[in-house]
Design a protein around this motif. Structure first.
Motif, PDB file in Angstrom:
ATOM      1  N   TRP A  17      -2.839  55.831 -46.955  1.00  0.00           N
ATOM      2  CA  TRP A  17      -1.453  55.394 -46.992  1.00  0.00           C
ATOM      3  C   TRP A  17      -1.223  54.224 -46.059  1.00  0.00           C
ATOM      4  O   TRP A  17      -0.420  53.331 -46.358  1.00  0.00           O
ATOM      5  CB  TRP A  17      -0.522  56.553 -46.621  1.00  0.00           C
ATOM      6  CG  TRP A  17      -0.476  57.630 -47.652  1.00  0.00           C
ATOM      7  CD1 TRP A  17      -1.007  58.883 -47.570  1.00  0.00           C
ATOM      8  CD2 TRP A  17       0.123  57.540 -48.948  1.00  0.00           C
ATOM      9  NE1 TRP A  17      -0.779  59.586 -48.723  1.00  0.00           N
ATOM     10  CE2 TRP A  17      -0.089  58.785 -49.590  1.00  0.00           C
ATOM     11  CE3 TRP A  17       0.804  56.529 -49.635  1.00  0.00           C
ATOM     12  CZ2 TRP A  17       0.376  59.038 -50.872  1.00  0.00           C
ATOM     13  CZ3 TRP A  17       1.260  56.785 -50.920  1.00  0.00           C
ATOM     14  CH2 TRP A  17       1.046  58.030 -51.522  1.00  0.00           C
ATOM     15  N   PHE A  18      -1.906  54.213 -44.938  1.00  0.00           N
ATOM     16  CA  PHE A  18      -1.779  53.118 -43.983  1.00  0.00           C
ATOM     17  C   PHE A  18      -2.227  51.802 -44.603  1.00  0.00           C
ATOM     18  O   PHE A  18      -1.542  50.783 -44.505  1.00  0.00           O
ATOM     19  CB  PHE A  18      -2.595  53.429 -42.732  1.00  0.00           C
ATOM     20  CG  PHE A  18      -2.689  52.271 -41.768  1.00  0.00           C
ATOM     21  CD1 PHE A  18      -1.624  51.946 -40.953  1.00  0.00           C
ATOM     22  CD2 PHE A  18      -3.839  51.500 -41.703  1.00  0.00           C
ATOM     23  CE1 PHE A  18      -1.700  50.872 -40.075  1.00  0.00           C
ATOM     24  CE2 PHE A  18      -3.932  50.431 -40.826  1.00  0.00           C
ATOM     25  CZ  PHE A  18      -2.858  50.132 -40.009  1.00  0.00           C
ATOM     26  N   HIS A  19      -3.380  51.832 -45.264  1.00  0.00           N
ATOM     27  CA  HIS A  19      -3.923  50.608 -45.867  1.00  0.00           C
ATOM     28  C   HIS A  19      -3.056  50.157 -47.048  1.00  0.00           C
ATOM     29  O   HIS A  19      -2.820  48.954 -47.227  1.00  0.00           O
ATOM     30  CB  HIS A  19      -5.365  50.834 -46.322  1.00  0.00           C
ATOM     31  CG  HIS A  19      -6.330  50.998 -45.190  1.00  0.00           C
ATOM     32  ND1 HIS A  19      -6.558  49.999 -44.260  1.00  0.00           N
ATOM     33  CD2 HIS A  19      -7.115  52.049 -44.820  1.00  0.00           C
ATOM     34  CE1 HIS A  19      -7.456  50.413 -43.368  1.00  0.00           C
ATOM     35  NE2 HIS A  19      -7.801  51.660 -43.687  1.00  0.00           N
ATOM     36  N   ILE A  20      -2.592  51.103 -47.854  1.00  0.00           N
ATOM     37  CA  ILE A  20      -1.744  50.750 -49.000  1.00  0.00           C
ATOM     38  C   ILE A  20      -0.441  50.121 -48.525  1.00  0.00           C
ATOM     39  O   ILE A  20       0.004  49.086 -49.042  1.00  0.00           O
ATOM     40  CB  ILE A  20      -1.461  51.992 -49.865  1.00  0.00           C
ATOM     41  CG1 ILE A  20      -2.742  52.466 -50.546  1.00  0.00           C
ATOM     42  CG2 ILE A  20      -0.388  51.679 -50.907  1.00  0.00           C
ATOM     43  CD1 ILE A  20      -2.573  53.740 -51.345  1.00  0.00           C
ATOM     44  N   SER A  21       0.174  50.740 -47.522  1.00  0.00           N
ATOM     45  CA  SER A  21       1.429  50.221 -46.980  1.00  0.00           C
ATOM     46  C   SER A  21       1.242  48.838 -46.376  1.00  0.00           C
ATOM     47  O   SER A  21       2.063  47.941 -46.573  1.00  0.00           O
ATOM     48  CB  SER A  21       1.992  51.178 -45.925  1.00  0.00           C
ATOM     49  OG  SER A  21       3.131  50.640 -45.311  1.00  0.00           O
ATOM     50  N   SER A  22       0.141  48.659 -45.648  1.00  0.00           N
ATOM     51  CA  SER A  22      -0.121  47.378 -45.014  1.00  0.00           C
ATOM     52  C   SER A  22      -0.344  46.277 -46.046  1.00  0.00           C
ATOM     53  O   SER A  22       0.181  45.163 -45.920  1.00  0.00           O
ATOM     54  CB  SER A  22      -1.347  47.503 -44.103  1.00  0.00           C
ATOM     55  OG  SER A  22      -1.628  46.273 -43.470  1.00  0.00           O
ATOM     56  N   MET A  23      -1.102  46.580 -47.082  1.00  0.00           N
ATOM     57  CA  MET A  23      -1.374  45.592 -48.134  1.00  0.00           C
ATOM     58  C   MET A  23      -0.101  45.260 -48.917  1.00  0.00           C
ATOM     59  O   MET A  23       0.161  44.093 -49.222  1.00  0.00           O
ATOM     60  CB  MET A  23      -2.450  46.125 -49.083  1.00  0.00           C
ATOM     61  CG  MET A  23      -3.847  46.197 -48.464  1.00  0.00           C
ATOM     62  SD  MET A  23      -5.074  46.901 -49.598  1.00  0.00           S
ATOM     63  CE  MET A  23      -5.003  45.732 -50.937  1.00  0.00           C
TER      64      MET A  23
END
Length: 212
Positions: A172-178
């Motif tokens: 979720w962190f990577h998806i949100s950041s992207m």
């Protein structure tokens, strides 16, 4: 209507001409929005789609007011109900939301002016109060959703990245950041396009009136 045109000119300068806001333009913009809201309450101003868009534009400055007042309370009194990181990110995102809402609404006003100038009869069924209210709501919803995504991304970045990497929330962190990075890039490109489109629209309107 002359005062409302001056208000629109002020807003165009503030959001579509100046590269970034400053204390003077922000203060004048807030005063102009307050004055515009007072004018729009007058019985002399007819309830048309343009008035609805201008009203929504003026109300967008509530976000600026909240941000300024909150920042003053934090700096002078040390009052912060939420965490400093959350508060700092929220105040900045509120200002960004105000800018994006204002730019989109100003572009809607410009597009309506284009339709009135070149297609007054054919576009009459599009230029309704109902459609203006719907457009304003959609703009507000989309920009508030954008603000929420930016806020979540800022909080995740402020958290311990190493802890997130080894947890179930890493994806979720990577998806949100992207998603936030992509949206920021799209917002920047859209801002440039809106400036170009607005200049083109008023260029066409000016020269069409000049040749009449």
């Amino acid at each position: 209507m002359k005062d409302l045109r001056r208000y629109l000119a002020l807003k165009y300068i503030q959001y579509l001409v100046l590269s970034s806001s400053n204390a003077v333009s922000t203060f004048l913009g807030l005063l102009g929005s307050l004055y515009a809201l007072i004018i729009l309450q007058s019985a002399k101003v007819s309830s048309k789609s343009t008035a609805v868009l201008i009203s929504s534009l003026a109300k967008a400055d509530v976000l600026v007011t909240v941000s300024i007042v909150s920042e003053m309370l934090v700096q002078t009194l040390g009052v912060s109900i939420l965490s400093p990181v959350f508060t700092s990110a929220l105040l900045q995102n509120l200002l960004s939301a105000n800018t994006h809402i204002s730019c989109l609404l100003l572009s809607c006003v410009a597009f309506e002016a284009y339709l009135i100038t070149f297609f007054p009869t054919d576009s009459r069924h599009f230029r309704t109060v109902k459609n203006a209210r719907l457009t304003s709501r959609i703009i507000w919803i989309l920009v508030i959703a954008e603000c929420a995504l930016f806020q979540a991304d800022d909080l995740l970045k402020a958290s311990s990245t190493s802890a997130l990497t080894h947890s179930s929330y890493a994806l979720w962190f990577h998806i949100s950041s992207m998603a936030a990075a992509l949206l920021r890039s799209l917002s920047y490109i859209l801002g440039i396009l809106l400036r170009i489109v607005n200049v083109y629209i008023y260029y066409k309107i000016f020269f069409s009136m000049d040749h009449q």
